[in-house]
Motif scaffolding. Structure first.
Motif, PDB file in Angstrom:
ATOM      1  N   TYR A  91      -8.659  -1.713 -43.844  1.00 29.31           N
ATOM      2  CA  TYR A  91      -7.501  -1.038 -43.256  1.00 29.31           C
ATOM      3  C   TYR A  91      -6.362  -2.031 -43.063  1.00 29.31           C
ATOM      4  O   TYR A  91      -6.598  -3.210 -42.765  1.00 29.31           O
ATOM      5  CB  TYR A  91      -7.869  -0.433 -41.889  1.00 29.31           C
ATOM      6  N   ASN A  92      -5.136  -1.531 -43.201  1.00 27.62           N
ATOM      7  CA  ASN A  92      -3.972  -2.378 -42.953  1.00 27.62           C
ATOM      8  C   ASN A  92      -3.701  -2.519 -41.462  1.00 27.62           C
ATOM      9  O   ASN A  92      -3.892  -1.599 -40.680  1.00 27.62           O
ATOM     10  CB  ASN A  92      -2.716  -1.802 -43.620  1.00 27.62           C
ATOM     11  N   LEU A  93      -3.253  -3.708 -41.088  1.00 27.78           N
ATOM     12  CA  LEU A  93      -2.752  -3.987 -39.749  1.00 27.78           C
ATOM     13  C   LEU A  93      -1.328  -4.505 -39.888  1.00 27.78           C
ATOM     14  O   LEU A  93      -1.047  -5.231 -40.833  1.00 27.78           O
ATOM     15  CB  LEU A  93      -3.622  -5.034 -39.049  1.00 27.78           C
ATOM     16  N   PRO A  94      -0.416  -4.193 -38.975  1.00 31.80           N
ATOM     17  CA  PRO A  94      -0.622  -3.379 -37.786  1.00 31.80           C
ATOM     18  C   PRO A  94      -0.845  -1.917 -38.164  1.00 31.80           C
ATOM     19  O   PRO A  94      -0.709  -1.542 -39.332  1.00 31.80           O
ATOM     20  CB  PRO A  94       0.694  -3.538 -37.032  1.00 31.80           C
ATOM     21  N   PHE A  95      -1.179  -1.093 -37.179  1.00 32.15           N
ATOM     22  CA  PHE A  95      -1.414   0.312 -37.448  1.00 32.15           C
ATOM     23  C   PHE A  95      -0.126   0.934 -37.990  1.00 32.15           C
ATOM     24  O   PHE A  95       0.901   0.957 -37.318  1.00 32.15           O
ATOM     25  CB  PHE A  95      -1.858   1.040 -36.180  1.00 32.15           C
ATOM     26  N   ASN A  96      -0.215   1.415 -39.217  1.00 33.39           N
ATOM     27  CA  ASN A  96       0.950   2.018 -39.858  1.00 33.39           C
ATOM     28  C   ASN A  96       0.490   3.154 -40.761  1.00 33.39           C
ATOM     29  O   ASN A  96      -0.676   3.552 -40.736  1.00 33.39           O
ATOM     30  CB  ASN A  96       1.746   0.952 -40.618  1.00 33.39           C
ATOM     31  N   MET A  97       1.386   3.674 -41.584  1.00 34.04           N
ATOM     32  CA  MET A  97       1.039   4.827 -42.412  1.00 34.04           C
ATOM     33  C   MET A  97      -0.085   4.522 -43.394  1.00 34.04           C
ATOM     34  O   MET A  97      -0.890   5.404 -43.721  1.00 34.04           O
ATOM     35  CB  MET A  97       2.278   5.337 -43.152  1.00 34.04           C
ATOM     36  N   ASN A  98      -0.185   3.275 -43.860  1.00 33.44           N
ATOM     37  CA  ASN A  98      -1.308   2.913 -44.731  1.00 33.44           C
ATOM     38  C   ASN A  98      -2.633   3.042 -43.979  1.00 33.44           C
ATOM     39  O   ASN A  98      -3.630   3.529 -44.533  1.00 33.44           O
ATOM     40  CB  ASN A  98      -1.141   1.479 -45.239  1.00 33.44           C
ATOM     41  N   THR A  99      -2.639   2.619 -42.715  1.00 37.50           N
ATOM     42  CA  THR A  99      -3.843   2.730 -41.880  1.00 37.50           C
ATOM     43  C   THR A  99      -4.205   4.193 -41.645  1.00 37.50           C
ATOM     44  O   THR A  99      -5.368   4.603 -41.810  1.00 37.50           O
ATOM     45  CB  THR A  99      -3.604   2.058 -40.513  1.00 37.50           C
ATOM     46  N   THR A 160     -13.547  -0.964 -21.091  1.00 39.77           N
ATOM     47  CA  THR A 160     -13.285  -0.258 -19.833  1.00 39.77           C
ATOM     48  C   THR A 160     -13.118  -1.231 -18.664  1.00 39.77           C
ATOM     49  O   THR A 160     -12.646  -0.848 -17.597  1.00 39.77           O
ATOM     50  CB  THR A 160     -14.427   0.714 -19.516  1.00 39.77           C
ATOM     51  N   GLU A 161     -13.484  -2.506 -18.874  1.00 46.96           N
ATOM     52  CA  GLU A 161     -13.367  -3.516 -17.821  1.00 46.96           C
ATOM     53  C   GLU A 161     -12.085  -4.335 -17.948  1.00 46.96           C
ATOM     54  O   GLU A 161     -11.784  -5.157 -17.079  1.00 46.96           O
ATOM     55  CB  GLU A 161     -14.574  -4.468 -17.861  1.00 46.96           C
ATOM     56  N   LEU A 162     -11.337  -4.123 -19.036  1.00 51.22           N
ATOM     57  CA  LEU A 162     -10.134  -4.915 -19.292  1.00 51.22           C
ATOM     58  C   LEU A 162      -8.884  -4.142 -18.892  1.00 51.22           C
ATOM     59  O   LEU A 162      -8.829  -2.922 -19.049  1.00 51.22           O
ATOM     60  CB  LEU A 162     -10.065  -5.287 -20.776  1.00 51.22           C
ATOM     61  N   PRO A 163      -7.851  -4.854 -18.400  1.00 52.93           N
ATOM     62  CA  PRO A 163      -6.627  -4.160 -17.983  1.00 52.93           C
ATOM     63  C   PRO A 163      -5.874  -3.563 -19.164  1.00 52.93           C
ATOM     64  O   PRO A 163      -5.922  -4.083 -20.280  1.00 52.93           O
ATOM     65  CB  PRO A 163      -5.803  -5.265 -17.305  1.00 52.93           C
ATOM     66  N   SER A 164      -5.169  -2.479 -18.897  1.00 52.03           N
ATOM     67  CA  SER A 164      -4.484  -1.741 -19.968  1.00 52.03           C
ATOM     68  C   SER A 164      -3.375  -2.550 -20.623  1.00 52.03           C
ATOM     69  O   SER A 164      -3.105  -2.393 -21.815  1.00 52.03           O
ATOM     70  CB  SER A 164      -3.914  -0.430 -19.422  1.00 52.03           C
ATOM     71  N   PHE A 165      -2.730  -3.468 -19.874  1.00 49.82           N
ATOM     72  CA  PHE A 165      -1.546  -4.140 -20.428  1.00 49.82           C
ATOM     73  C   PHE A 165      -1.867  -5.053 -21.607  1.00 49.82           C
ATOM     74  O   PHE A 165      -0.990  -5.386 -22.393  1.00 49.82           O
ATOM     75  CB  PHE A 165      -0.810  -4.937 -19.338  1.00 49.82           C
ATOM     76  N   ILE A 166      -3.138  -5.448 -21.772  1.00 49.69           N
ATOM     77  CA  ILE A 166      -3.505  -6.342 -22.883  1.00 49.69           C
ATOM     78  C   ILE A 166      -3.156  -5.709 -24.226  1.00 49.69           C
ATOM     79  O   ILE A 166      -2.775  -6.394 -25.178  1.00 49.69           O
ATOM     80  CB  ILE A 166      -5.015  -6.687 -22.825  1.00 49.69           C
ATOM     81  N   ILE A 167      -3.274  -4.392 -24.333  1.00 48.33           N
ATOM     82  CA  ILE A 167      -3.105  -3.711 -25.613  1.00 48.33           C
ATOM     83  C   ILE A 167      -1.707  -3.114 -25.771  1.00 48.33           C
ATOM     84  O   ILE A 167      -1.359  -2.578 -26.825  1.00 48.33           O
ATOM     85  CB  ILE A 167      -4.191  -2.617 -25.770  1.00 48.33           C
ATOM     86  N   LYS A 168      -0.867  -3.229 -24.756  1.00 51.25           N
ATOM     87  CA  LYS A 168       0.446  -2.575 -24.813  1.00 51.25           C
ATOM     88  C   LYS A 168       1.355  -3.167 -25.879  1.00 51.25           C
ATOM     89  O   LYS A 168       2.265  -2.501 -26.362  1.00 51.25           O
ATOM     90  CB  LYS A 168       1.130  -2.635 -23.443  1.00 51.25           C
ATOM     91  N   ARG A 169       1.117  -4.439 -26.267  1.00 44.97           N
ATOM     92  CA  ARG A 169       1.968  -5.053 -27.283  1.00 44.97           C
ATOM     93  C   ARG A 169       1.463  -4.768 -28.705  1.00 44.97           C
ATOM     94  O   ARG A 169       1.970  -5.312 -29.675  1.00 44.97           O
ATOM     95  CB  ARG A 169       2.105  -6.557 -27.043  1.00 44.97           C
ATOM     96  N   LEU A 170       0.454  -3.936 -28.826  1.00 44.91           N
ATOM     97  CA  LEU A 170      -0.093  -3.586 -30.135  1.00 44.91           C
ATOM     98  C   LEU A 170       0.951  -2.821 -30.962  1.00 44.91           C
ATOM     99  O   LEU A 170       1.411  -1.769 -30.555  1.00 44.91           O
ATOM    100  CB  LEU A 170      -1.332  -2.715 -29.943  1.00 44.91           C
ATOM    101  N   PRO A 171       1.343  -3.353 -32.122  1.00 40.15           N
ATOM    102  CA  PRO A 171       2.347  -2.644 -32.922  1.00 40.15           C
ATOM    103  C   PRO A 171       1.774  -1.362 -33.554  1.00 40.15           C
ATOM    104  O   PRO A 171       0.690  -1.377 -34.135  1.00 40.15           O
ATOM    105  CB  PRO A 171       2.714  -3.661 -34.024  1.00 40.15           C
ATOM    106  N   VAL A 172       2.479  -0.264 -33.397  1.00 38.54           N
ATOM    107  CA  VAL A 172       2.135   1.009 -34.028  1.00 38.54           C
ATOM    108  C   VAL A 172       3.415   1.544 -34.658  1.00 38.54           C
ATOM    109  O   VAL A 172       4.423   1.699 -33.971  1.00 38.54           O
ATOM    110  CB  VAL A 172       1.590   2.035 -33.010  1.00 38.54           C
ATOM    111  N   ARG A 173       3.380   1.796 -35.967  1.00 36.45           N
ATOM    112  CA  ARG A 173       4.610   2.290 -36.599  1.00 36.45           C
ATOM    113  C   ARG A 173       4.289   3.354 -37.643  1.00 36.45           C
ATOM    114  O   ARG A 173       3.216   3.317 -38.273  1.00 36.45           O
ATOM    115  CB  ARG A 173       5.417   1.141 -37.184  1.00 36.45           C
ATOM    116  N   PHE A 174       5.211   4.245 -37.817  1.00 33.57           N
ATOM    117  CA  PHE A 174       5.006   5.371 -38.730  1.00 33.57           C
ATOM    118  C   PHE A 174       5.781   5.158 -40.028  1.00 33.57           C
ATOM    119  O   PHE A 174       6.503   6.021 -40.508  1.00 33.57           O
ATOM    120  CB  PHE A 174       5.394   6.676 -38.026  1.00 33.57           C
ATOM    121  N   THR A 175       5.625   3.952 -40.581  1.00 40.78           N
ATOM    122  CA  THR A 175       6.173   3.620 -41.902  1.00 40.78           C
ATOM    123  C   THR A 175       5.063   2.930 -42.690  1.00 40.78           C
ATOM    124  O   THR A 175       4.020   2.575 -42.134  1.00 40.78           O
ATOM    125  CB  THR A 175       7.375   2.662 -41.784  1.00 40.78           C
ATOM    126  N   TYR A 176       5.301   2.702 -43.968  1.00 34.81           N
ATOM    127  CA  TYR A 176       4.334   2.000 -44.802  1.00 34.81           C
ATOM    128  C   TYR A 176       4.642   0.497 -44.838  1.00 34.81           C
ATOM    129  O   TYR A 176       4.557  -0.149 -45.872  1.00 34.81           O
ATOM    130  CB  TYR A 176       4.331   2.591 -46.213  1.00 34.81           C
TER     131      TYR A 176
END
Length: 363
Positions: A91-99, A160-176
């Motif tokens: 799978y491609n990273l970051p999460f995008n249309m290819n993913t 479930t033991e980790l704070p939510s903010f760790i993943i907030k910088r995860l790039p998610v985009r709706f392009t290829y």
């Protein structure tokens, strides 16, 4: 008598040294390792610049910082486009249309968003932990295959033991677009990072294999001020408690082949594979050497004596750091800087900016 004793020949300390020397200050730089550069140090193996302490890809949107580093080295046009391997599925990273297309067979942003919206409904209200935050961002399917196992390996804790903010910088985009970073400027210094640090430290006295804390009184007497980039809790003898980190163990191998995985960075996102990712170093500089060098990365629980990499930024450690910072703020002749001195995860451009701001303040 030196104007500044700089403890640590990494990026923060080297930038400070360079700026101080420009202002005709006398500088002594020490490091407990046998090399300069801290964690951006490159080791030449089979003609390949191996990132000894993990992949370092320079990226910034700050034009001033980009121009600053380009005075020390010419950068290539490497673009960070990592891929994820989940039990043989790529799978491609970051999460995008290819993913999204690979995961669900969708072909346009509307279809992808509809799929995510359908799956994120299971999270009611504000996400309370990393798992809920991830599902609210990309849905259950992507979380299970590409986030859950990798994150558990990386942090040694359930999501479930980790704070939510760790993943907030995860790039998610709706392009290829497979470019992981959205910064304007990105690349790897041609010839490696060592040449940058060497140029920054020209004019400084540099001593390696020196343990500052073991010789503190003698070393402090040599300078008017100390720039300390080591662990802040170690400076105070862990008197208030020990700050927690995650560490990384590297298993580096020379391979008798030209190309092992076809990409610089491949993340292994299933929990069963013991390492988090494999780095193939030659791809950072588009190498054509006959051999290749790979490093498998194993995330480990840190203990005293290990190299500290990632601060565990939960509330407990945050509160402990603030107590140490109170002590640090009272120091008249010692300045704490860098990722260990400030107990903070720093991208390289932010380290440089922080060091420059401290130089402006002090010099």
């Amino acid at each position: 008598m030196y104007d500044y004793l700089i403890v640590g020949a990494g990026l923060y300390g080297s930038v400070f040294a360079y700026e101080a020397i420009k202002k005709n200050k006398k500088v002594l730089v020490i490091d407990k390792r046998d090399h300069i550069g801290g964690n951006i140090y490159n080791e030449n193996v089979e003609g390949i610049n191996v990132h000894k302490y993990g992949a370092h890809i320079f990226h910034t949107s700050n034009e001033m910082i980009w121009n600053y580093v380009n005075q020390f080295a010419k950068f290539n046009n490497y673009v960070n486009s990592p891929i994820a391997n989940y039990k043989g599925e790529i799978y491609n990273l970051p999460f995008n249309m290819n993913t999204f297309s690979k995961m669900w067979g969708v072909v346009n942003p509307e279809e992808a968003l509809a799929k995510i919206e359908e799956q994120r409904k299971e999270i009611k209200g504000e996400p309370k932990n990393l798992e809920e935050q991830a599902i609210s961002l990309v849905g259950r399917d992507l979380y299970e295959k590409l986030i859950n196992g990798y994150t558990r390996k990386q942090w040694g804790r359930e999501c479930t033991e980790l704070p939510s903010f760790i993943i907030k910088r995860l790039p998610v985009r709706f392009t290829y677009n497979n470019n992981y970073f959205e910064d304007c400027y990105q690349g790897i210094p041609m010839g490696g990072y060592n040449s940058i640090i060497e140029k920054m430290l020209q004019g400084a006295d540099v001593q390696l294999n020196v343990d500052y804390l073991a010789n503190k009184e003698e070393l402090d007497s040599k300078a008017k001020k100390v720039i300390y980039t080591g662990p802040i809790d170690a400076y105070y003898g862990y008197s208030l408690g020990t700050l927690e980190y995650r560490s990384v163990r590297f298993e580096t191998e020379i391979m008798e082949k030209e190309n092992y995985q076809g990409n610089a960075v491949v993340n292994y996102t299933d929990y069963e594979t013991p390492y988090t990712r494999i780095i193939e170093h030659k791809h950072f500089e588009f190498g054509t050497q006959e051999k290749t060098v790979i490093s498998r990365e194993y995330s480990t629980e840190w203990k005293l004596g290990d190299e500290p990499y990632y601060p565990v930024n939960d509330s407990k450690n945050g509160e402990l750091y603030l107590k140490y910072k109170e002590l640090a703020d009272k120091e008249e002749h010692v300045i704490f800087g860098g990722r260990l001195g400030e107990y903070k995860y720093y991208d390289m451009d932010k380290v440089i900016l922080s060091a420059l701001e401290m130089c402006d303040k002090l010099i």
